[in-house]
Design an enzyme around this catalytic site. Structure first.
Site, PDB file in Angstrom:
ATOM      1  N   CYS A 130      20.027 -44.801 -16.341  1.00  0.00           N
ATOM      2  CA  CYS A 130      20.557 -43.648 -15.610  1.00  0.00           C
ATOM      3  C   CYS A 130      19.944 -42.352 -16.137  1.00  0.00           C
ATOM      4  O   CYS A 130      20.339 -41.846 -17.192  1.00  0.00           O
ATOM      5  CB  CYS A 130      22.080 -43.623 -15.746  1.00  0.00           C
ATOM      6  N   CYS A 133      22.374 -39.416 -16.405  1.00  0.00           N
ATOM      7  CA  CYS A 133      23.356 -39.523 -17.507  1.00  0.00           C
ATOM      8  C   CYS A 133      22.687 -39.202 -18.844  1.00  0.00           C
ATOM      9  O   CYS A 133      23.258 -38.524 -19.689  1.00  0.00           O
ATOM     10  CB  CYS A 133      23.933 -40.926 -17.607  1.00  0.00           C
ATOM     11  N   ASP A 134      21.493 -39.727 -19.061  1.00  0.00           N
ATOM     12  CA  ASP A 134      20.905 -39.716 -20.404  1.00  0.00           C
ATOM     13  C   ASP A 134      19.667 -38.830 -20.546  1.00  0.00           C
ATOM     14  O   ASP A 134      19.159 -38.654 -21.663  1.00  0.00           O
ATOM     15  CB  ASP A 134      20.517 -41.156 -20.801  1.00  0.00           C
TER      16      ASP A 134
END
Ligand code: NAP
Length: 302
Positions: A130, A133-134
């Site tokens: 992701c 997300c990261d």
């Protein structure tokens, strides 16, 4: 007993909930993780009519709020089994059991793994599925994205704004993803295309340090990266329902554009259905179609 039980609170399931509530049906939505499904990982949606730009999270939140404001009940439990008692259907979760007249399976899909040794151990230590997300963990660092679909292309674009350098690794030299995304990537000065190539080895001490990539000619290249974003497609989440509905060889529920499965009163909506175009707009469309068929079915019971 609910009229319609929807398994999955992604765009397909939540749209189904909106349509079902507007048809005055009682609705329970079961969700194993968080509402929104895979779209919450998309930084910027540009191809859904009306909103030229909207983040996946905002998109999902808006449908969620619309569905719950209309009275759809959402319970965060994973559906582990469907039992078809004929006119009554039962959905078991780990701790509970729910009954409904009709069921719509809108479970979407989960990340496909690359299948390289050490992949699972390095999740959170260099391997990610992701980018939104990261991605922020890799500011001014070197990263690679694997895949040739829209997810990989969009992830690479997103990361190009954050990272020092982005390698886009794809096993062919043609992309499944949209040309517009490929062109946008080519215009970036910090994106290198590594085509006809596969990641064959992850090199790590405590964290990922580099990857070995092999091209079609068998040549191996070592690329130093701090992060590897795997975007090689998704696997439909239908395993728990294989006893009641027919799946194709890839695990998708077999149904036509009417979203009707082989099991009377059980319908499917979204990416976990056999279909040619898996887009947000086709997922939400499925939600509406599945409810229309479910309402017809419920009325036929009366
Ligand atoms: P996808 O379109 O199925 O693409 C998966 C990619 O991963 C393919 O390029 C495939 O290569 C590659 N791949 C598969 N297994 C691999 C392996 N073991 N090793 C290396 N490469 C591998 O998946 P996706 O990108 O997740 O997209 C899924 C659907 O969502 C698509 O319909 C996409 O258009 C849609 N989507 C839409 C949006 C949007 O509307 N904004 C955003 C993201 C995704 P090959 O091409 O060689 O098979």
């Amino acid at each position: 007993m609910y009229d319609i039980l929807i398994v999955g609170a992604g765009p397909a399931g939540l749209t189904a909930a909106i349509y079902a509530r507007r048809a005055s049906k009682s609705v329970l939505v079961l969700e194993a993780k968080s509402y929104g499904g895979q779209i919450i990982n998309t930084p910027d949606i540009e191809n859904y009519p009306v909103a030229a730009h909207i983040s996946g999270f905002d998109f999902a939140t808006k449908i969620y709020e619309q569905a719950t404001a209309l009275g759809a009940e959402v319970v965060y439990e994973k559906a582990v089994e469907i039992i078809d008692h004929g006119n009554e259907k039962e959905v078991k979760t780990e701790n509970n059991s729910y009954k409904a007249k009709a069921i719509i399976i809108a479970t979407g899909s989960e990340n496909r793994k690359l299948g390289v040794d050490g992949e699972d151990e390095l999740v959170g230590r260099g391997i990610s599925y992701c980018a939104t997300c990261d991605g922020a963990f890799y500011r001014k660092k070197n990263v690679a994205v694997v895949g040739g679909g829209n997810t990989a292309l969009e992830d690479a674009l997103y990361l190009a704004d954050i990272a020092e350098k982005v390698y886009l690794i794809h096993r062919r030299d043609e992309f499944r993803g949209e040309d517009a995304n490929v062109k946008a990537l080519k215009a970036r000065g910090n994106v290198e295309f590594v085509l006809n190539s596969q990641v064959i080895k992850l090199n790590a001490q405590k964290r990922l340090e580099s990857i070995d990539v092999q091209n079609k000619n068998g040549e191996i290249r070592n690329i130093e990266v701090n992060g590897l974003f795997v975007a090689v497609g998704r696997i439909p989440e239908n395993q728990n329902f294989a006893k009641v509905v027919n799946l194709d060889s890839a695990g998708y529920i077999i149904a036509g554009e009417d979203c009707v499965t082989n099991a009377k009163g059980i319908f499917v909506a979204g990416d976990n259905r056999v279909k040619n175009v898996r887009q947000l707009v086709t997922a939400t469309a499925d939600g509406a179609v599945a409810v229309s068929e479910a309402v017809k079915y419920i009325n036929s019971l009366a």
